[in-house]
Design an enzyme around this catalytic site. Structure first.
Site, short mmCIF file in Angstrom:
data_model
loop_
_atom_site.label_atom_id
_atom_site.label_comp_id
_atom_site.label_asym_id
_atom_site.label_seq_id
_atom_site.Cartn_x
_atom_site.Cartn_y
_atom_site.Cartn_z
N LYS A 1 28.56 6.78 46.58
CA LYS A 1 27.49 6.15 45.45
C LYS A 1 27.46 4.44 45.99
O LYS A 1 28.46 3.80 45.89
CB LYS A 1 28.25 5.85 44.04
CG LYS A 1 27.43 5.14 43.02
CD LYS A 1 28.24 5.25 41.78
CE LYS A 1 27.64 4.08 40.79
NZ LYS A 1 28.47 4.06 39.61
N ARG B 1 25.55 9.01 38.90
CA ARG B 1 25.58 10.41 38.98
C ARG B 1 24.11 11.04 39.42
O ARG B 1 24.14 11.98 40.36
CB ARG B 1 26.15 11.08 37.75
CG ARG B 1 25.58 11.13 36.50
CD ARG B 1 26.12 11.25 35.38
NE ARG B 1 26.89 9.95 35.01
CZ ARG B 1 27.71 10.02 33.99
NH1 ARG B 1 27.84 11.15 33.07
NH2 ARG B 1 28.55 9.21 33.69
N ASP C 1 24.27 -3.26 39.31
CA ASP C 1 24.07 -2.34 38.27
C ASP C 1 24.07 -3.17 37.03
O ASP C 1 25.21 -3.71 36.48
CB ASP C 1 25.21 -1.42 38.01
CG ASP C 1 24.93 -0.41 36.81
OD1 ASP C 1 23.73 -0.22 36.53
OD2 ASP C 1 25.82 0.41 36.39
N ASP D 1 22.43 3.69 32.24
CA ASP D 1 23.68 3.27 32.84
C ASP D 1 24.41 4.30 33.61
O ASP D 1 25.62 4.09 33.91
CB ASP D 1 24.40 2.30 31.54
CG ASP D 1 25.47 1.32 32.33
OD1 ASP D 1 25.36 1.06 33.56
OD2 ASP D 1 26.54 0.99 31.55
N LYS E 1 23.87 -3.40 30.26
CA LYS E 1 25.12 -3.90 30.18
C LYS E 1 25.30 -5.35 29.48
O LYS E 1 24.28 -6.02 29.47
CB LYS E 1 26.04 -4.00 31.65
CG LYS E 1 26.04 -2.66 31.91
CD LYS E 1 26.89 -3.05 33.41
CE LYS E 1 26.96 -1.46 34.17
NZ LYS E 1 28.01 -0.69 33.75
N ASP F 1 29.82 -1.82 42.27
CA ASP F 1 29.48 -0.42 42.17
C ASP F 1 29.22 0.29 43.18
O ASP F 1 28.70 1.49 43.17
CB ASP F 1 28.23 -0.48 41.00
CG ASP F 1 28.51 0.83 40.11
OD1 ASP F 1 29.67 1.36 39.88
OD2 ASP F 1 27.28 0.92 39.49
N GLU G 1 23.76 5.80 36.09
CA GLU G 1 23.09 6.24 37.32
C GLU G 1 23.66 6.50 38.46
O GLU G 1 23.04 7.26 39.34
CB GLU G 1 22.09 4.66 37.55
CG GLU G 1 23.04 3.81 38.39
CD GLU G 1 24.40 3.23 37.76
OE1 GLU G 1 24.99 2.93 38.46
OE2 GLU G 1 24.34 3.34 36.52
#
Length: 425
Positions: free
Chosen positions: A192, A278, A197, A274, A204, A215, A276
């Site tokens: 990933k 996956r 993010d 959020d 967030k 991230d 995202e």
């Protein structure tokens, strides 16, 4: 250059019997007696660093591989270079220490960098440059950028990244030391790579967003793991797939209620922008499954739920292959990168239902509801061809420290790199 030696004896009374350190004119002695000696050594290194030490020479008896690595972990810092000379031990172990340090320092550099400086295309380029510097002629790669992703069916990565002025990217890198272009792929690594993010429209808070340069820790971890495994003698073909994007807010951003149709036909309702990670990993896992590699490993800073379960000391492990799960945990203990299995069964796939698609990407509840880490792993399992591949998912709860503590500086830790490299080997 401060000379640091080890002692299994308590400190003299003047320093206090429970003290970690005693001092000499030319350096210090680490007193590692008692429980958890590696933790004590790491804490002592962290204390020396916080006292301003920048040049260290490890000397004397007792400095085996594990103790020297524990010292390095405590001594490294994100904001200034440090010099560390290993103690003289077996030549092969010194080479192994140096190779591990090169991989971890690469992880620290790219993960701790600002999101302004490490964006999707830059992350892909950094990964190619790092692995080419190690394996040179055995490396080839392909980079898909922006709308090229849609042309190849990678709808998740494109949807998450399309709102940013920095285009989303999928990097496919092939390490093939066999010289045979038709050699089977022995393993696939999927990472990933969300370089920043914001949470998208599931925005967030500022406090939750400030460290979101980390991230892309999964992408950095699997890249460094491949490099470290190559330096240890990996001679099988491995495919690396990095799914890279910035998750931003704009008029063309993906929205709650959207339904994505993936290359394998799976439909997914977006109930949380959020969640995202996956969505991009699903693309990578489909691509990995297409190779029919017998082993697929993915890594991601995927859920806060894993951190709630395990804290930041352990990475979370998920697999429906119980023998692979056990092997990964055994190797985590061998390389001193703590990891712990969390539940994952086929029925977890039903825990994110949708009225409009085969599944949702989460639950419309804070943190994805109860069992959020297992539900996220189950979502990923929908995109793996488990008939041909054994798959394991690392939820990297331990790969980043929001703030410094008694053992770690703030920032990337590199936890997970050696564990994944050991699985490859």
């Amino acid at each position: 250059m401060l000379r640091i030696t080890l002692s299994a004896e308590p400190c003299a009374g003047v320093w206090g019997e429970k003290a970690l350190l005693s001092y000499r004119e030319d350096g210090a002695v680490i007193h590692y007696h008692g429980e958890f000696p590696l933790r004590r050594i790491q804490q002592a290194a962290r204390r020396l660093q916080s006292q301003g030490a920048e040049q260290i020479s490890l000397e004397g008896n007792g400095w085996n591989y594990e103790r020297q690595w524990a010292f390095y972990c405590g001594f490294a810092t994100p904001n200034k270079p440090v010099e560390l000379e290993w103690a003289p031990i077996d030549e092969d172990e010194v080479e192994l220490l140096s190779a591990r340090r090169r991989s971890i320092e690469w992880v620290r550099r790219v993960v701790n960098a600002t999101p302004e400086n490490v964006y999707p295309e830059k992350l892909a380029a950094e990964a190619v440059e790092f692995l080419t510097s190690i394996a040179g002629e055995h490396i080839s790669h392909e980079v898909l950028v922006g709308d090229q992703l849609l042309e190849h069916g990678w709808v998740g990565t494109h949807s998450v990244g399309r709102a940013s002025s920095r285009k989303p990217v999928m990097l496919t890198l092939d390490y093939n030391p066999t010289g045979d272009k038709d050699a089977p792929v022995a393993a696939c690594l999927v990472g990933k790579g969300i370089t920043f993010d914001s949470g998208g429209y599931s925005l967030k808070s500022s406090a939750g967003m400030v460290t979101m340069k980390c991230d892309m820790g999964g992408a950095a971890t699997v890249t460094a793991a491949l490099g470290y495994a190559i330096e240890q003698g990996l001679r099988q073909r491995v495919r690396l797939i990095l799914c890279c994007a910035e998750n931003m807010v704009a008029g063309n951003a993906y929205k709650l209620g959207d339904v994505l149709t993936y290359k394998n036909g799976m439909t997914v309702e977006v109930v949380n922008t959020d969640a995202e990670g996956r969505l991009v990993l699903a693309d990578g896992l489909i691509a990995a499954s297409e190779t029919k590699a017998p082993l697929i490993i993915d890594a991601a800073t995927l859920t806060g739920a894993a951190m709630m379960a395990l804290g930041t000391e352990y990475n979370a492990l998920f697999s429906m292959d119980k023998s692979l799960l056990l092997k990964a945990q055994e190797l985590s203990e061998l390389v001193h990168e703590p990891a712990w299995p969390l539940p994952l069964e086929k029925w977890h796939q039903d825990n994110c239902p949708s009225y409009y698609a085969e599944t949702a990407n989460s639950r419309a509840q804070k943190g994805g509801g109860m069992g959020g880490a297992s539900n996220a792993a189950a979502f990923l399992s929908r995109f793996v061809d488990t008939n041909n591949s054994s798959w394991i998912h690392f939820d990297l709860a331990a790969c980043f420290q929001d703030s410094a503590d008694s053992r770690w500086a703030a920032g990337a830790t590199g936890q997970g790199v050696a564990n994944i490299a050991a699985l490859l080997l």
